[in-house]
Design a protein around this motif. Structure first.
Motif, PDB file in Angstrom:
ATOM      1  N   LEU A  44       0.857  -1.177   0.000  1.00 54.18           N
ATOM      2  CA  LEU A  44       0.000   0.000   0.000  1.00 54.18           C
ATOM      3  C   LEU A  44       0.899   1.234   0.000  1.00 54.18           C
ATOM      4  CD1 LEU A  44      -2.455  -1.157   2.806  1.00 54.18           C
ATOM      5  CD2 LEU A  44      -2.565  -1.648   0.346  1.00 54.18           C
ATOM      6  N   VAL A  45       0.553   2.240  -0.804  1.00 54.70           N
ATOM      7  CA  VAL A  45       1.365   3.454  -0.910  1.00 54.70           C
ATOM      8  C   VAL A  45       0.439   4.650  -0.894  1.00 54.70           C
ATOM      9  CG1 VAL A  45       2.928   4.762  -2.394  1.00 54.70           C
ATOM     10  CG2 VAL A  45       3.198   2.282  -2.203  1.00 54.70           C
ATOM     11  N   ALA A  95      -7.532   5.979   5.069  1.00 55.78           N
ATOM     12  CA  ALA A  95      -7.239   5.536   3.701  1.00 55.78           C
ATOM     13  C   ALA A  95      -6.580   4.162   3.691  1.00 55.78           C
ATOM     14  CB  ALA A  95      -6.371   6.560   2.979  1.00 55.78           C
ATOM     15  N   LEU A  96      -5.591   3.982   4.560  1.00 54.17           N
ATOM     16  CA  LEU A  96      -4.916   2.682   4.614  1.00 54.17           C
ATOM     17  C   LEU A  96      -5.858   1.580   5.085  1.00 54.17           C
ATOM     18  CD1 LEU A  96      -1.301   3.383   5.896  1.00 54.17           C
ATOM     19  CD2 LEU A  96      -2.071   2.860   3.586  1.00 54.17           C
ATOM     20  N   ARG A  97      -6.702   1.887   6.063  1.00 54.56           N
ATOM     21  CA  ARG A  97      -7.672   0.870   6.506  1.00 54.56           C
ATOM     22  C   ARG A  97      -8.599   0.491   5.351  1.00 54.56           C
ATOM     23  NH1 ARG A  97      -7.573   4.085  11.032  1.00 54.56           N
ATOM     24  NH2 ARG A  97      -9.548   5.087  10.503  1.00 54.56           N
ATOM     25  N   GLY A  98      -8.972   1.464   4.535  1.00 55.03           N
ATOM     26  CA  GLY A  98      -9.803   1.173   3.369  1.00 55.03           C
ATOM     27  C   GLY A  98      -9.083   0.293   2.366  1.00 55.03           C
ATOM     28  N   LEU A  99      -7.808   0.566   2.120  1.00 50.30           N
ATOM     29  CA  LEU A  99      -7.040  -0.260   1.192  1.00 50.30           C
ATOM     30  C   LEU A  99      -6.845  -1.674   1.735  1.00 50.30           C
ATOM     31  CD1 LEU A  99      -4.348   2.310  -0.022  1.00 50.30           C
ATOM     32  CD2 LEU A  99      -6.397   1.529  -1.247  1.00 50.30           C
ATOM     33  N   VAL A 100      -6.622  -1.786   3.035  1.00 48.30           N
ATOM     34  CA  VAL A 100      -6.519  -3.108   3.670  1.00 48.30           C
ATOM     35  C   VAL A 100      -7.828  -3.863   3.487  1.00 48.30           C
ATOM     36  CG1 VAL A 100      -6.338  -4.307   5.894  1.00 48.30           C
ATOM     37  CG2 VAL A 100      -4.714  -2.491   5.327  1.00 48.30           C
ATOM     38  N   ALA A 101      -8.965  -3.174   3.646  1.00 44.70           N
ATOM     39  CA  ALA A 101     -10.277  -3.814   3.472  1.00 44.70           C
ATOM     40  C   ALA A 101     -10.468  -4.318   2.047  1.00 44.70           C
ATOM     41  CB  ALA A 101     -11.400  -2.840   3.852  1.00 44.70           C
ATOM     42  N   LEU A 102     -10.025  -3.534   1.059  1.00 44.11           N
ATOM     43  CA  LEU A 102     -10.127  -3.978  -0.337  1.00 44.11           C
ATOM     44  C   LEU A 102      -9.285  -5.231  -0.560  1.00 44.11           C
ATOM     45  CD1 LEU A 102      -9.922  -0.551  -2.216  1.00 44.11           C
ATOM     46  CD2 LEU A 102     -11.965  -1.970  -1.890  1.00 44.11           C
ATOM     47  N   CYS A 103      -8.085  -5.257  -0.012  1.00 42.16           N
ATOM     48  CA  CYS A 103      -7.221  -6.437  -0.147  1.00 42.16           C
ATOM     49  C   CYS A 103      -7.839  -7.648   0.545  1.00 42.16           C
ATOM     50  CB  CYS A 103      -5.829  -6.148   0.414  1.00 42.16           C
ATOM     51  SG  CYS A 103      -4.882  -4.991  -0.592  1.00 42.16           S
ATOM     52  N   ALA A 104      -8.462  -7.441   1.699  1.00 38.50           N
ATOM     53  CA  ALA A 104      -9.117  -8.540   2.409  1.00 38.50           C
ATOM     54  C   ALA A 104     -10.254  -9.115   1.583  1.00 38.50           C
ATOM     55  CB  ALA A 104      -9.628  -8.062   3.773  1.00 38.50           C
ATOM     56  N   GLN A 105     -11.023  -8.246   0.921  1.00 37.97           N
ATOM     57  CA  GLN A 105     -12.102  -8.725   0.071  1.00 37.97           C
ATOM     58  C   GLN A 105     -11.563  -9.597  -1.065  1.00 37.97           C
ATOM     59  OE1 GLN A 105     -14.746  -5.510  -1.235  1.00 37.97           O
ATOM     60  NE2 GLN A 105     -14.334  -4.468   0.705  1.00 37.97           N
ATOM     61  N   ALA A 106     -10.362  -9.265  -1.542  1.00 33.34           N
ATOM     62  CA  ALA A 106      -9.746 -10.023  -2.640  1.00 33.34           C
ATOM     63  C   ALA A 106      -8.948 -11.223  -2.145  1.00 33.34           C
ATOM     64  CB  ALA A 106      -8.826  -9.098  -3.431  1.00 33.34           C
ATOM     65  N   ASN A 107      -8.842 -11.384  -0.840  1.00 36.17           N
ATOM     66  CA  ASN A 107      -7.971 -12.400  -0.241  1.00 36.17           C
ATOM     67  C   ASN A 107      -6.519 -12.223  -0.662  1.00 36.17           C
ATOM     68  OD1 ASN A 107      -9.927 -13.856   1.294  1.00 36.17           O
ATOM     69  ND2 ASN A 107     -10.705 -14.667  -0.644  1.00 36.17           N
ATOM     70  N   ALA A 108      -6.123 -10.973  -0.934  1.00 33.23           N
ATOM     71  CA  ALA A 108      -4.742 -10.645  -1.277  1.00 33.23           C
ATOM     72  C   ALA A 108      -3.977 -10.358   0.012  1.00 33.23           C
ATOM     73  CB  ALA A 108      -4.705  -9.432  -2.202  1.00 33.23           C
ATOM     74  N   LYS A 133       1.739  12.102   9.681  1.00 31.45           N
ATOM     75  CA  LYS A 133       1.477  13.051  10.762  1.00 31.45           C
ATOM     76  C   LYS A 133       1.244  12.210  12.026  1.00 31.45           C
ATOM     77  CE  LYS A 133      -1.646  15.443   8.274  1.00 31.45           C
ATOM     78  NZ  LYS A 133      -2.606  16.509   7.986  1.00 31.45           N
ATOM     79  N   CYS A 134       2.336  11.912  12.722  1.00 27.46           N
ATOM     80  CA  CYS A 134       2.318  10.994  13.856  1.00 27.46           C
ATOM     81  C   CYS A 134       1.366  11.440  14.954  1.00 27.46           C
ATOM     82  CB  CYS A 134       3.721  10.832  14.430  1.00 27.46           C
ATOM     83  SG  CYS A 134       4.923  10.204  13.238  1.00 27.46           S
ATOM     84  N   PHE A 135       1.224  12.738  15.134  1.00 29.17           N
ATOM     85  CA  PHE A 135       0.389  13.271  16.210  1.00 29.17           C
ATOM     86  C   PHE A 135      -1.081  12.951  16.012  1.00 29.17           C
ATOM     87  CE2 PHE A 135       1.124  16.532  13.026  1.00 29.17           C
ATOM     88  CZ  PHE A 135      -0.144  17.009  12.748  1.00 29.17           C
ATOM     89  N   GLN A 136      -1.479  12.444  14.844  1.00 33.53           N
ATOM     90  CA  GLN A 136      -2.871  12.067  14.621  1.00 33.53           C
ATOM     91  C   GLN A 136      -3.126  10.588  14.899  1.00 33.53           C
ATOM     92  OE1 GLN A 136      -3.191  14.901  10.938  1.00 33.53           O
ATOM     93  NE2 GLN A 136      -5.236  14.436  11.678  1.00 33.53           N
ATOM     94  N   GLY A 137      -2.078   9.824  15.153  1.00 36.06           N
ATOM     95  CA  GLY A 137      -2.214   8.474  15.697  1.00 36.06           C
ATOM     96  C   GLY A 137      -2.526   7.341  14.738  1.00 36.06           C
ATOM     97  N   GLY A 138      -2.797   7.634  13.489  1.00 39.31           N
ATOM     98  CA  GLY A 138      -3.164   6.573  12.555  1.00 39.31           C
ATOM     99  C   GLY A 138      -2.072   5.542  12.337  1.00 39.31           C
ATOM    100  N   GLY A 139      -0.852   6.005  12.167  1.00 43.65           N
ATOM    101  CA  GLY A 139       0.263   5.087  11.930  1.00 43.65           C
ATOM    102  C   GLY A 139       0.519   4.174  13.109  1.00 43.65           C
ATOM    103  N   ASP A 140       0.496   4.747  14.300  1.00 44.48           N
ATOM    104  CA  ASP A 140       0.733   3.930  15.492  1.00 44.48           C
ATOM    105  C   ASP A 140      -0.371   2.880  15.664  1.00 44.48           C
ATOM    106  OD1 ASP A 140       3.086   5.290  16.060  1.00 44.48           O
ATOM    107  OD2 ASP A 140       2.092   6.735  17.381  1.00 44.48           O
ATOM    108  N   ALA A 141      -1.612   3.255  15.396  1.00 39.37           N
ATOM    109  CA  ALA A 141      -2.728   2.304  15.506  1.00 39.37           C
ATOM    110  C   ALA A 141      -2.590   1.182  14.474  1.00 39.37           C
ATOM    111  CB  ALA A 141      -4.061   3.024  15.343  1.00 39.37           C
ATOM    112  N   LEU A 142      -2.201   1.539  13.260  1.00 40.33           N
ATOM    113  CA  LEU A 142      -2.033   0.514  12.222  1.00 40.33           C
ATOM    114  C   LEU A 142      -0.871  -0.417  12.560  1.00 40.33           C
ATOM    115  CD1 LEU A 142      -2.724   2.803   9.172  1.00 40.33           C
ATOM    116  CD2 LEU A 142      -4.061   0.772   9.778  1.00 40.33           C
ATOM    117  N   ARG A 143       0.203   0.142  13.057  1.00 41.81           N
ATOM    118  CA  ARG A 143       1.336  -0.702  13.464  1.00 41.81           C
ATOM    119  C   ARG A 143       0.919  -1.638  14.593  1.00 41.81           C
ATOM    120  NH1 ARG A 143       3.688   4.440  12.680  1.00 41.81           N
ATOM    121  NH2 ARG A 143       5.110   4.448  10.893  1.00 41.81           N
TER     122      ARG A 143
END
Length: 190
Positions: free
Chosen positions: A122-123, A132-145, A156-166
């Motif tokens: 994912l890029v 956005a990344l959670r959405g792309l992960v969901a698309l891959c899950a639907q495809a079993n990719a 933007k680390c202060f918004q927490g998305g990256g840490d939650a995904l990690r």
């Protein structure tokens, strides 16, 4: 990545609402030297992962995804934010909320392009809250990719998305990680 940080400090502008404007070098006018270096760095970070496809969401992530696909020598797919006449009804679909535009998009990828045999990187240009990344992960899950990770230009680390995904187990590699920002003062994570 030092070059990305230098470009942000030199050309980026912090706008109200935690918006970082980088249109002069990353996502409207594109500095091709920077783009090439980003692709090379992403190749270094993810070489040996067996990646078969790069996936992004239109439109701002397409340039970085293309540079990455060129370096990895694999196809690039972008999820469309709207179903158009050239996208048939056989699609994977999910809803993604855009932080920048404060709107929801129904993003789609044709089932012809995302396959169960794919190992997907994912890029995207930005990572804020991770929608956005959670959405792309969901698309891959639907495809079993298989998702091998995510490469981001600016987090933007202060918004927490990256840490939650990690924390959820997704490998996230960001070329520039911003710890905090306000007009005239951007602090990078060390």
């Amino acid at each position: 990545m030092q070059l990305m940080e230098e470009m942000i400090l030199t050309h980026g502008k912090v706008l109200p609402g935690n918006i970082l404007k980088v249109g002069s070098f990353l996502n409207q006018q594109i500095d091709t030297r920077l783009l090439r270096k980003c692709g090379e760095e992403i190749l270094r970070l993810f070489s040996g992962c067996g990646i078969t496809k790069v996936l992004t969401i239109e439109a701002s992530g397409i340039a970085l995804a293309t540079a990455t696909g060129l370096e990895l020598d694999v196809p690039v797919i972008f999820a469309k934010k709207h179903i158009t006449s050239n996208v048939d009804g056989d699609v994977y679909s999910t809803t993604v909320h855009s932080f920048t535009h404060n709107t929801d998009y129904s993003v789609v990828v044709s089932r012809d392009y995302l396959l169960p045999t794919d190992k997907v990187l994912l890029v995207d240009d930005f990572l804020a809250n991770g929608a956005a990344l959670r959405g792309l992960v969901a698309l891959c899950a639907q495809a079993n990719a298989q998702v091998v990770g995510a490469a981001i230009a600016i987090e933007k680390c202060f918004q927490g998305g990256g840490d939650a995904l990690r924390a959820s187990g997704l490998r996230v590699e960001s070329l520039a990680e911003i710890e905090s920002m306000e007009a005239g003062n951007i602090i990078f994570r060390s």
